[in-house]
Design a protein around this motif. Structure first.
Motif, mmCIF file in Angstrom:
data_model
loop_
_atom_site.group_PDB
_atom_site.id
_atom_site.type_symbol
_atom_site.label_atom_id
_atom_site.label_comp_id
_atom_site.label_asym_id
_atom_site.label_seq_id
_atom_site.Cartn_x
_atom_site.Cartn_y
_atom_site.Cartn_z
ATOM 1 N N MET A 11 14.725 19.595 12.492
ATOM 2 C CA MET A 11 14.626 20.992 12.061
ATOM 3 C C MET A 11 13.521 21.216 11.040
ATOM 4 O O MET A 11 13.500 22.254 10.384
ATOM 5 C CB MET A 11 15.962 21.496 11.541
ATOM 6 C CG MET A 11 16.607 20.693 10.486
ATOM 7 S SD MET A 11 18.234 21.412 10.182
ATOM 8 C CE MET A 11 18.812 20.276 8.980
ATOM 9 N N LEU A 12 12.585 20.294 10.948
ATOM 10 C CA LEU A 12 11.496 20.423 9.977
ATOM 11 C C LEU A 12 10.141 20.699 10.618
ATOM 12 O O LEU A 12 9.216 21.122 9.939
ATOM 13 C CB LEU A 12 11.395 19.151 9.134
ATOM 14 C CG LEU A 12 12.627 18.802 8.302
ATOM 15 C CD1 LEU A 12 12.431 17.460 7.615
ATOM 16 C CD2 LEU A 12 12.925 19.893 7.299
ATOM 17 N N ASN A 13 10.007 20.442 11.901
ATOM 18 C CA ASN A 13 8.705 20.491 12.558
ATOM 19 C C ASN A 13 8.629 21.591 13.602
ATOM 20 O O ASN A 13 8.280 21.368 14.756
ATOM 21 C CB ASN A 13 8.387 19.125 13.174
ATOM 22 C CG ASN A 13 8.254 18.075 12.102
ATOM 23 O OD1 ASN A 13 7.228 18.020 11.425
ATOM 24 N ND2 ASN A 13 9.272 17.260 11.908
ATOM 25 N N GLY A 14 8.963 22.790 13.152
ATOM 26 C CA GLY A 14 8.954 23.961 14.018
ATOM 27 C C GLY A 14 10.237 24.741 13.848
ATOM 28 O O GLY A 14 11.166 24.308 13.159
ATOM 29 N N ASP A 15 10.278 25.887 14.477
ATOM 30 C CA ASP A 15 11.403 26.798 14.360
ATOM 31 C C ASP A 15 12.595 26.313 15.182
ATOM 32 O O ASP A 15 12.436 25.974 16.356
ATOM 33 C CB ASP A 15 10.968 28.191 14.840
ATOM 34 C CG ASP A 15 11.985 29.260 14.541
ATOM 35 O OD1 ASP A 15 12.780 29.092 13.596
ATOM 36 O OD2 ASP A 15 11.983 30.280 15.262
ATOM 37 N N GLY A 16 13.773 26.275 14.577
ATOM 38 C CA GLY A 16 14.987 25.867 15.274
ATOM 39 C C GLY A 16 15.094 24.360 15.409
ATOM 40 O O GLY A 16 14.245 23.604 14.938
ATOM 41 N N LEU A 17 16.163 23.926 16.075
ATOM 42 C CA LEU A 17 16.325 22.495 16.352
ATOM 43 C C LEU A 17 15.387 22.096 17.475
ATOM 44 O O LEU A 17 15.283 22.792 18.490
ATOM 45 C CB LEU A 17 17.770 22.183 16.739
ATOM 46 C CG LEU A 17 18.757 22.146 15.581
ATOM 47 C CD1 LEU A 17 20.175 21.975 16.106
ATOM 48 C CD2 LEU A 17 18.410 21.046 14.610
ATOM 49 N N ARG A 18 14.724 20.935 17.295
ATOM 50 C CA ARG A 18 13.664 20.551 18.199
ATOM 51 C C ARG A 18 13.721 19.069 18.543
ATOM 52 O O ARG A 18 14.322 18.278 17.834
ATOM 53 C CB ARG A 18 12.299 20.848 17.548
ATOM 54 C CG ARG A 18 12.239 22.209 16.860
ATOM 55 C CD ARG A 18 10.871 22.604 16.435
ATOM 56 N NE ARG A 18 9.972 22.731 17.562
ATOM 57 C CZ ARG A 18 10.005 23.741 18.435
ATOM 58 N NH1 ARG A 18 10.885 24.692 18.307
ATOM 59 N NH2 ARG A 18 9.152 23.780 19.432
ATOM 60 N N THR A 19 13.035 18.724 19.586
ATOM 61 C CA THR A 19 12.734 17.341 19.919
ATOM 62 C C THR A 19 11.264 17.128 19.578
ATOM 63 O O THR A 19 10.416 17.933 19.963
ATOM 64 C CB THR A 19 12.976 17.075 21.414
ATOM 65 O OG1 THR A 19 14.350 17.322 21.714
ATOM 66 C CG2 THR A 19 12.621 15.647 21.783
ATOM 67 N N VAL A 20 10.977 16.048 18.837
ATOM 68 C CA VAL A 20 9.601 15.799 18.391
ATOM 69 C C VAL A 20 9.104 14.468 18.949
ATOM 70 O O VAL A 20 9.773 13.442 18.807
ATOM 71 C CB VAL A 20 9.503 15.781 16.848
ATOM 72 C CG1 VAL A 20 8.059 15.557 16.406
ATOM 73 C CG2 VAL A 20 10.059 17.067 16.247
#
Length: 163
Positions: A11-20
């Motif tokens: 949740m730090l690398n873009g809006d909302g919960l993400r896969t990085v």
């Protein structure tokens, strides 16, 4: 292409919960970089079929808003072809998921790359330690821009992202 990690439920690398996806390879070598281990284009692990399956299974979850490519630099010249393929596949499989890309290149240097037709938000510019601000969302230093790629491509110039 090589990579270092796939982060689930970020949740730090873009809006909302993400896969990085954290890729290998960076030519910028910014002072104070949070991930200097990712600079070596030959570092990390080979991005194979198992990694791709893991990446897409993670982003398929209903609560995941989208995918983020970071690193290293996803737009390192040696990463561009594979990153474009993955971005295209994301949009084909999950058209309602968004794609964010972090790069040390400026919009003006890379705005003609094919990957941008599949990208929703681009954070551009090198990290500048003297401009570091922990209060900033989604970027490390105040010179970095959060660009709405769709609007920018239409406008022919960078348009900042507004949530």
């Amino acid at each position: 292409m090589r990579y270092h990690n796939i982060t689930h439920d970020d949740m730090l690398n873009g809006d909302g919960l993400r896969t990085v996806l954290w890729v290998s390879g960076c030519t910028h070598h910014c002072n104070g970089c949070q991930n200097p281990i990712t600079w070596d284009i030959n570092g990390g692990l080979y991005f194979d079929e198992a990694a791709e399956t893991e990446l897409f299974e993670s982003v398929a979850k209903g609560y995941i808003k989208g995918m983020t490519f970071s690193g290293g630099d996803p737009l390192h010249p040696e990463n561009r072809e594979e990153i474009t393929r993955l971005a295209k596949k994301l949009k084909e499989k999950y058209p309602n998921k968004d794609l964010w890309i972090y790069t040390g290149f400026l919009w003006e240097q890379i705005s003609n790359l094919p990957v941008l037709q599949y990208t929703d938000v681009l954070i551009d510019g090198k990290f500048v330690e003297a401009l570091k601000d922990p209060q900033l969302h989604w970027r490390g230093s105040s010179n970095q821009r959060i660009i709405d790629v769709r609007k920018s491509l239409k406008a022919g110039e960078p348009v900042l992202y507004e949530k």
